[in-house]
Motif scaffolding. Sequence first.
Motif, PDB file in Angstrom:
ATOM      1  N   ASN A 189     -10.059 -37.321  -4.657  1.00  0.00           N
ATOM      2  CA  ASN A 189     -10.297 -36.568  -5.890  1.00  0.00           C
ATOM      3  C   ASN A 189     -11.469 -35.595  -5.772  1.00  0.00           C
ATOM      4  O   ASN A 189     -12.026 -35.159  -6.773  1.00  0.00           O
ATOM      5  N   ILE A 190     -11.828 -35.249  -4.539  1.00  0.00           N
ATOM      6  CA  ILE A 190     -12.929 -34.317  -4.306  1.00  0.00           C
ATOM      7  C   ILE A 190     -12.419 -33.082  -3.566  1.00  0.00           C
ATOM      8  O   ILE A 190     -11.752 -33.193  -2.539  1.00  0.00           O
ATOM      9  N   LEU A 191     -12.740 -31.912  -4.108  1.00  0.00           N
ATOM     10  CA  LEU A 191     -12.424 -30.645  -3.456  1.00  0.00           C
ATOM     11  C   LEU A 191     -13.737 -29.986  -3.076  1.00  0.00           C
ATOM     12  O   LEU A 191     -14.693 -29.999  -3.858  1.00  0.00           O
ATOM     13  N   THR A 192     -13.803 -29.435  -1.863  1.00  0.00           N
ATOM     14  CA  THR A 192     -15.011 -28.728  -1.452  1.00  0.00           C
ATOM     15  C   THR A 192     -14.664 -27.290  -1.106  1.00  0.00           C
ATOM     16  O   THR A 192     -13.706 -27.022  -0.371  1.00  0.00           O
ATOM     17  N   ALA A 193     -15.391 -26.357  -1.682  1.00  0.00           N
ATOM     18  CA  ALA A 193     -15.155 -24.936  -1.453  1.00  0.00           C
ATOM     19  C   ALA A 193     -15.781 -24.530  -0.129  1.00  0.00           C
ATOM     20  O   ALA A 193     -16.986 -24.713   0.073  1.00  0.00           O
ATOM     21  N   ALA A 194     -14.978 -23.979   0.781  1.00  0.00           N
ATOM     22  CA  ALA A 194     -15.462 -23.661   2.122  1.00  0.00           C
ATOM     23  C   ALA A 194     -15.699 -22.168   2.330  1.00  0.00           C
ATOM     24  O   ALA A 194     -16.805 -21.751   2.684  1.00  0.00           O
ATOM     25  N   ILE A 195     -14.670 -21.348   2.141  1.00  0.00           N
ATOM     26  CA  ILE A 195     -14.769 -19.910   2.426  1.00  0.00           C
ATOM     27  C   ILE A 195     -14.071 -19.134   1.313  1.00  0.00           C
ATOM     28  O   ILE A 195     -12.954 -19.482   0.925  1.00  0.00           O
ATOM     29  N   THR A 196     -14.710 -18.084   0.846  1.00  0.00           N
ATOM     30  CA  THR A 196     -14.083 -17.160  -0.091  1.00  0.00           C
ATOM     31  C   THR A 196     -14.484 -15.741   0.270  1.00  0.00           C
ATOM     32  O   THR A 196     -15.653 -15.471   0.542  1.00  0.00           O
ATOM     33  N   SER A 197     -13.516 -14.836   0.290  1.00  0.00           N
ATOM     34  CA  SER A 197     -13.826 -13.425   0.439  1.00  0.00           C
ATOM     35  C   SER A 197     -12.719 -12.622  -0.225  1.00  0.00           C
ATOM     36  O   SER A 197     -11.652 -13.156  -0.553  1.00  0.00           O
ATOM     37  N   PHE A 198     -12.977 -11.325  -0.399  1.00  0.00           N
ATOM     38  CA  PHE A 198     -12.033 -10.519  -1.166  1.00  0.00           C
ATOM     39  C   PHE A 198     -12.111  -9.061  -0.757  1.00  0.00           C
ATOM     40  O   PHE A 198     -13.041  -8.624  -0.069  1.00  0.00           O
ATOM     41  N   ASN A 199     -11.113  -8.315  -1.189  1.00  0.00           N
ATOM     42  CA  ASN A 199     -11.027  -6.881  -0.962  1.00  0.00           C
ATOM     43  C   ASN A 199     -12.070  -6.179  -1.835  1.00  0.00           C
ATOM     44  O   ASN A 199     -12.043  -6.293  -3.059  1.00  0.00           O
TER      45      ASN A 199
END
Length: 325
Positions: free
Chosen positions: A197-207
């Motif tokens: 029940n745990i989510l960990t945010a690793a990488i985010t990028s965008f245009n």
Amino acid sequence: MKLLGIKSHNFSFDFFEKNTVPPFYKGIEDVPNAYFENNIIKDNNVHIVNCIMPYIGKRESTLNDDYGHYSKSYRLGYAMDFSNSSSATDYLKNVLGKKTYKSMRQDRQRLYRDHNIRLKVYHGEMDKDHYTYLFKTLKGYILKRFEGRTHTHTALSKWDFYVPTCYDMILSKNAAMFVLYDNDLPIAISLSFRHKNILTAAITSFNENYYKYSLGKLMFVNQIEWCFLNNCTLLDTGWGNIPYKIKFSNAAFYYDTKVFYPKKKLAKKMLAFFISWVLMLKYYCIVVFKEKRFNRPEITFKNRWLNLRSTNMHSQHVSLKTESS
């Protein structure tokens, strides 16, 4: 460090992204035995284990009898604890406040009004060729964003690990890739890892052509909504004092750093003791003199410390109720 017989490990990276734990652990309460299958130590080195999450590391555990350790807690982490919220909207309104929530919602409405937007969450199924295309696109967005800077995104140093391993993790539901499309063009991509029940945010990028829509914040909103639909009660956003990440988080915590040493080696024990203090002093020097942060976290986050009792794990998976695969 290797010349001194010192090796480093990242507990969070090993746990979420490799589904293992550093080899000094024989067992941790409610963590599968498979995480400990390869835990064999073949040296007499001093080992630094960084980024031990309290919601895992403070559980009842069994350590290797041949090693002692010194423990320090100083690095801050941030998380979104949903245990007291009835819905994503309820959480966002309470954490962001009415004015910021309204502004964020307007950004989202403008994006969907101006473009043909759809969200796709890959969690359980994914075409391999499209996976390769998305990773290539994600890397391109990261490189473009850090162009001209003196430092690089930390994920790039692990790219050779991510690309060959994350596909199988998505298929096994140990990872999820959130992709925002404008028609068929991926304009924002987030990679997250899941454990029960745990989510960990690793990488985010965008245009960057869509910068005015605050896509980084909107991807957080997408992940929060997904967590409520999929029985995830904690979204770990990791370390690093990024203002909008702190704004979205309602919980702060200290990571543990443990410095392990072979018990029979007195010189290694003394070295481990010295290293444990040097690491803590180094961290505070960076915080105070480089980042110019003088406030004590105990005061700044007085009512926002993570409640470890609210992070009890369960393994139930619920199918996503919006478009996903």
